[in-house]
Design an enzyme around this catalytic site. Structure first.
Site, mmCIF file in Angstrom:
data_model
loop_
_atom_site.group_PDB
_atom_site.id
_atom_site.type_symbol
_atom_site.label_atom_id
_atom_site.label_comp_id
_atom_site.label_asym_id
_atom_site.label_seq_id
_atom_site.Cartn_x
_atom_site.Cartn_y
_atom_site.Cartn_z
ATOM 1 N N CYS A 77 0.887 -1.552 0.011
ATOM 2 C CA CYS A 77 0.406 -0.330 -0.214
ATOM 3 C C CYS A 77 0.839 0.977 -0.311
ATOM 4 O O CYS A 77 1.509 1.529 1.026
ATOM 5 C CB CYS A 77 -1.190 -0.312 1.503
ATOM 6 S SG CYS A 77 -1.286 1.466 1.924
ATOM 7 N N CYS A 119 0.539 3.906 2.894
ATOM 8 C CA CYS A 119 1.363 3.260 3.889
ATOM 9 C C CYS A 119 2.671 3.407 4.478
ATOM 10 O O CYS A 119 2.811 3.278 5.342
ATOM 11 C CB CYS A 119 0.416 1.583 4.241
ATOM 12 S SG CYS A 119 -1.316 1.144 4.047
#
Length: 136
Positions: free
Chosen positions: A58, A61
């Site tokens: 991600c 992230c």
């Protein structure tokens, strides 16, 4: 604000890339037992837990990870946890994770707040609010 909704590992962003998700005082949770142990520790020590449900693939992230580590070093009175949604799929599903990153704020094992997305100012604001509520 960044969110990841689906898992597309064909973009080459796999865990070989050098992004440090765990550092500072961030504890990586690798099992349900590990989770239970950390929550018990936090309760015993009177700490509020910030649980980051994240994924190595991600982008948001990955961008937020160093900031999360920094926060963990600055705020030792809180417990910072990292849960990889791919590693602990069933556990993450039980928390109804729809997007990564998702942060849960827990006191005595109970949710007191939640943040979805890689929003640094909002994460900082929520942490400040939690610290204020603790009188720290």
């Amino acid at each position: 604000m960044g969110h990841c909704f689906s898992r597309d590992k064909s973009d080459g962003a796999d865990s070989d890339e050098a992004v440090e998700f765990v550092g500072g005082n961030v504890h990586r949770v690798t099992s349900k037992e590990d989770w239970d142990q950390k929550l018990s520790e936090a309760k015993r020590d009177g700490k509020i837990v910030i649980a980051n449900f994240s994924a190595t693939w991600c982008g948001p992230c990955r961008i937020l990870a160093p900031f999360y580590c920094e926060l963990s070093e600055k705020h030792a009175s809180l417990m910072f946890l990292l849960i990889d949604v791919d590693e602990l799929t069933d556990f993450s599903t039980s928390w109804d994770i729809k997007a990564t990153p998702t942060f849960f704020f827990l006191k005595d094992g109970q949710q007191i707040d939640k943040l979805v997305g890689a929003n640094k100012p909002e994460l900082q604001k929520k942490i400040t609010g939690v610290l204020d509520s603790m009188g720290k």
